[in-house]
Enzyme design. Structure first.
Site, mmCIF file in Angstrom:
data_model
loop_
_atom_site.group_PDB
_atom_site.id
_atom_site.type_symbol
_atom_site.label_atom_id
_atom_site.label_comp_id
_atom_site.label_asym_id
_atom_site.label_seq_id
_atom_site.Cartn_x
_atom_site.Cartn_y
_atom_site.Cartn_z
ATOM 1 N N LYS A 116 -22.024 -19.514 -48.021
ATOM 2 C CA LYS A 116 -20.900 -20.061 -47.246
ATOM 3 C C LYS A 116 -19.552 -19.494 -47.701
ATOM 4 O O LYS A 116 -18.647 -19.335 -46.878
ATOM 5 C CB LYS A 116 -20.877 -21.592 -47.344
ATOM 6 C CG LYS A 116 -22.190 -22.265 -46.932
ATOM 7 C CD LYS A 116 -22.644 -21.904 -45.532
ATOM 8 C CE LYS A 116 -24.096 -22.275 -45.306
ATOM 9 N NZ LYS A 116 -24.672 -21.717 -44.086
ATOM 10 N N GLU A 199 -12.681 -27.502 -49.397
ATOM 11 C CA GLU A 199 -12.024 -27.449 -48.081
ATOM 12 C C GLU A 199 -11.181 -28.704 -47.882
ATOM 13 O O GLU A 199 -11.547 -29.780 -48.354
ATOM 14 C CB GLU A 199 -13.070 -27.435 -46.947
ATOM 15 C CG GLU A 199 -13.760 -26.126 -46.717
ATOM 16 C CD GLU A 199 -14.776 -26.233 -45.590
ATOM 17 O OE1 GLU A 199 -14.939 -27.326 -45.002
ATOM 18 O OE2 GLU A 199 -15.426 -25.223 -45.312
ATOM 19 N N HIS A 234 -26.663 -36.154 -40.774
ATOM 20 C CA HIS A 234 -26.785 -34.726 -40.461
ATOM 21 C C HIS A 234 -28.034 -34.376 -39.672
ATOM 22 O O HIS A 234 -28.444 -33.225 -39.594
ATOM 23 C CB HIS A 234 -26.648 -33.874 -41.728
ATOM 24 C CG HIS A 234 -25.399 -34.210 -42.477
ATOM 25 N ND1 HIS A 234 -24.149 -34.098 -41.903
ATOM 26 C CD2 HIS A 234 -25.195 -34.727 -43.716
ATOM 27 C CE1 HIS A 234 -23.249 -34.511 -42.771
ATOM 28 N NE2 HIS A 234 -23.844 -34.907 -43.866
ATOM 29 N N ARG A 291 -30.658 -18.542 -36.222
ATOM 30 C CA ARG A 291 -31.994 -18.840 -35.691
ATOM 31 C C ARG A 291 -31.860 -19.415 -34.286
ATOM 32 O O ARG A 291 -30.752 -19.710 -33.831
ATOM 33 C CB ARG A 291 -32.652 -19.905 -36.583
ATOM 34 C CG ARG A 291 -31.786 -21.155 -36.657
ATOM 35 C CD ARG A 291 -32.471 -22.372 -37.227
ATOM 36 N NE ARG A 291 -31.690 -23.569 -36.950
ATOM 37 C CZ ARG A 291 -30.701 -24.030 -37.696
ATOM 38 N NH1 ARG A 291 -30.352 -23.405 -38.814
ATOM 39 N NH2 ARG A 291 -30.045 -25.123 -37.341
HETATM 40 C C1 MV4 Z 1 -16.694 -31.160 -42.955
HETATM 41 C C2 MV4 Z 1 -16.217 -32.356 -42.389
HETATM 42 C C3 MV4 Z 1 -14.866 -32.613 -42.494
HETATM 43 N N1 MV4 Z 1 -14.060 -31.741 -43.124
HETATM 44 N N2 MV4 Z 1 -15.849 -30.331 -43.577
HETATM 45 C C4 MV4 Z 1 -21.326 -31.907 -42.233
HETATM 46 C C5 MV4 Z 1 -22.405 -30.908 -42.043
HETATM 47 C C6 MV4 Z 1 -21.873 -29.623 -42.528
HETATM 48 N N3 MV4 Z 1 -22.265 -28.544 -41.686
HETATM 49 C C7 MV4 Z 1 -20.411 -29.802 -42.540
HETATM 50 N N4 MV4 Z 1 -20.133 -31.192 -42.328
HETATM 51 C C8 MV4 Z 1 -18.864 -31.635 -42.316
HETATM 52 N N5 MV4 Z 1 -17.982 -30.824 -42.898
HETATM 53 C C9 MV4 Z 1 -14.562 -30.627 -43.666
HETATM 54 N N6 MV4 Z 1 -13.737 -29.793 -44.296
HETATM 55 C C10 MV4 Z 1 -17.112 -33.210 -41.768
HETATM 56 C C11 MV4 Z 1 -18.450 -32.861 -41.748
HETATM 57 C C12 MV4 Z 1 -19.323 -33.824 -41.132
HETATM 58 C C13 MV4 Z 1 -20.009 -33.549 -39.963
HETATM 59 C C14 MV4 Z 1 -19.937 -32.311 -39.352
HETATM 60 C C15 MV4 Z 1 -20.619 -32.046 -38.192
HETATM 61 C C16 MV4 Z 1 -21.392 -33.047 -37.623
HETATM 62 C C17 MV4 Z 1 -21.503 -34.270 -38.220
HETATM 63 C C18 MV4 Z 1 -20.828 -34.540 -39.387
HETATM 64 C C19 MV4 Z 1 -20.932 -35.793 -39.973
HETATM 65 C C20 MV4 Z 1 -20.267 -36.041 -41.126
HETATM 66 C C21 MV4 Z 1 -19.471 -35.062 -41.709
#
Ligand code: MV4
Length: 510
Positions: A116, A199, A234, A291
């Site tokens: 990442k 982040e 998730h 994918r």
């Molecule tokens: C975040 C975020 C808020 N701010 N990053 C969750 C899965 C991963 N791919 C990244 N995720 C998140 N990253 C920052 N800087 C909130 C989430 C997140 C989230 C993202 C997508 C779909 C559902 C989620 C549920 C909780 C938190």
């Protein structure tokens, strides 16, 4: 074009790939573990080979054995589906070394997106917006200093992570040190790599992703967005395309960003760029999935493009054959993932034999499923039993069709998320289309209780719980059938009335 493909997967995605192959007149080879001898993907394939005992690490994840079976069966290429070996760069390398086509991007591309921090660096250079934060691996003291500099709240994330694993939200300065330590040790035990980065936390974001397709002749297009904010821990539960309130202007900017991201790493195949979209409609690249994804079918529904066939064709060296201008959105599609889980009890798994399976049909409905009457859902693999996709001329029609199809869907012997979906499809916030990643926590009670049973992994207790649940389900079904007959003289009654009434009492519904 390939003449024979081995599908290194199981369940609905293996069936999906086999169907694409059949339309392309490509022969198919299935592999199966002990518990999958009788599975739908085995019945659908032209040939099938035993791969090993039920645990994936002893069967579907055995790279050498998968390659050996491809060679022995005469398959020229392997489609990995999703999960298992799909995003394993070493497996892609191995296929190449052994002279077998891997249907997906090459190992270097997968690794560059799998790391990442590396992906953030690449995106920054390419001009794709990333969430404000670091683009280098950090020491503890650097992570603390940087977090204070950009200001809390922050997310501490594992560089080798993704999909929510090895991630920590920090709101208070006093928690920084411990959260960093926890993120690191989680990353170490999950990925064998404790690199972390920081982040800025994006409050109440939406998860919007862009499907891309790229060939080996330099053509890269996007197939618009999918809204995937309805997730629990998730795990996505509902997706829709196009996204709600995404203006044509934002759609074009996000589409271009995704194409730029793919081109920056020399992507070939089908891929997805995940973005967070904040309350001001600013968007940030999160990660790229290299994918085919579970939710690809809603994009197929609104564009008419067969994504699985496209990925097979481009892996064989064919050009895409379509330009960006050829891709148009028609109507609206929603997918409900049907899991063998009990949504009324904290989504605990509900394995068992499916004694009745009657999927819905009719206009606008697609069911992609890996199960059949008499199939057994085991604890060894993902509990998703079917994807129900509804297409309509507009969002309202797709919701009406999904509701209608959910009411037709009969699955007995196991509990499923069907009643949960029934509730969401009636929820005013969902109907309005103004929701974000907090939807389930904020409006569906987080998926409701069940934490005690969830913490309990005693096999015997679970077995008894399943038996009691099966008896209760049988009695409930009998009672429902008789009240339905009494009320209406048969038919026309929503089988989830009980569930909806309980939901109403909790104030979830109007
Ligand atoms: C975040 C975020 C808020 N701010 N990053 C969750 C899965 C991963 N791919 C990244 N995720 C998140 N990253 C920052 N800087 C909130 C989430 C997140 C989230 C993202 C997508 C779909 C559902 C989620 C549920 C909780 C938190």
């Amino acid at each position: 074009m390939f003449q024979k493909i081995l599908i290194a997967n199981r369940g609905e995605i293996a069936v999906r790939v086999i169907r694409a192959c059949r339309e392309l007149s490509i022969e198919t080879v299935a592999i199966y573990s002990d518990v999958d001898r009788d599975a739908l993907h085995v019945r659908f394939a032209d040939e099938a080979y035993f791969i090993g005992p039920p645990p994936a690490r002893d069967s579907y994840l055995l790279m050498d054995r998968v390659i050996d079976l491809a060679k022995r069966s005469g398959a020229e290429a392997i489609h990995p589906g999703y999960g298992f070996l799909a995003e394993n760069g070493d497996f892609a390398d191995l296929c190449e070394k052994e002279g077998i086509g891997f249907i997906g991007p090459n190992g270097d591309v997968m690794r560059s997106m799998g790391d990442k921090v590396m992906a953030r660096q690449t995106m920054e250079k390419a001009g794709v917006p990333i969430v404000p934060g670091t683009t280098h691996v950090l020491s503890d003291s650097e992570a603390i200093a940087f977090s204070k500099q950009i200001g809390l709240p922050v997310m501490v994330k594992a560089s080798a992570g993704g999909g929510g694993k090895g991630m920590r939200l920090v709101r208070d300065e006093g928690d920084l040190e411990q959260s960093i330590a926890r993120a690191r040790s989680e990353a170490m035990s999950s990925f064998g790599n404790d690199s972390i980065y920081v982040e800025k936390f994006v409050e109440q974001p939406r998860h919007i992703e862009i499907q891309i397709l790229a060939d080996s002749h330099g053509n890269t297009i996007h197939l618009f967005e999918r809204e995937c904010s309805i997730q629990r821990r998730h795990q996505k539960l509902i997706e829709e395309a196009p996204g709600n309130g995404i203006t044509p202007e934002l759609r074009e900017r996000m589409g271009k960003a995704a194409v730029t991201a793919a081109q920056a790493v020399g992507y070939v195949g089908a891929g997805t760029c995940e973005f967070l979209v904040d309350q001001h409609d600013d968007f940030y690249f999160l990660e790229m999935n290299t994918r085919i994804q579970v939710e690809h079918a809603i994009t197929e529904a609104i564009t008419g493009i067969d994504i699985v066939k496209a990925m097979i064709r481009v892996a064989a060296g064919d050009p895409l054959g379509i330009d960006q201008q050829d891709v148009k959105i028609t109507g609206h599609a929603i997918e409900a993932r049907i899991y063998a889980e009990d949504p009324d009890n904290g989504f605990v798994p509900s394995p068992g034999e499916i004694i009745v399976y009657r999927p819905p049909g009719g206009i606008g409905i697609r069911v992609d499923s890996g199960v059949h009457h008499g199939a057994t859902v085991t604890v060894h693999y993902d509990p998703m039993v079917a994807k129900l996709i509804a297409w309509g001329c507009d969002r309202t029609e797709s919701i009406d069709r999904l509701k209608r199809a959910l009411s037709e869907f009969v699955v007995k012997g196991i509990k499923t998320s069907i009643p949960f979906h029934q509730m969401v499809m009636r929820h005013p916030v969902f109907l309005e289309g103004k929701y974000d990643t907090g939807f389930i926590d904020d409006h569906m009670d987080g998926g409701k209780g069940g934490d005690e049973l969830q913490a309990q992994d005693d096999q015997e207790v679970r077995r008894v719980a399943f038996m009691l649940a099966a008896i209760a389900a049988y009695q409930r079904d009998k009672k429902r059938a008789s009240t339905a007959r009494a009320k209406t003289g048969g038919g026309g009654v929503d089988p989830w009335t009980d569930f909806a009434r309980r939901a109403q009492m909790r104030g979830n519904l109007r």
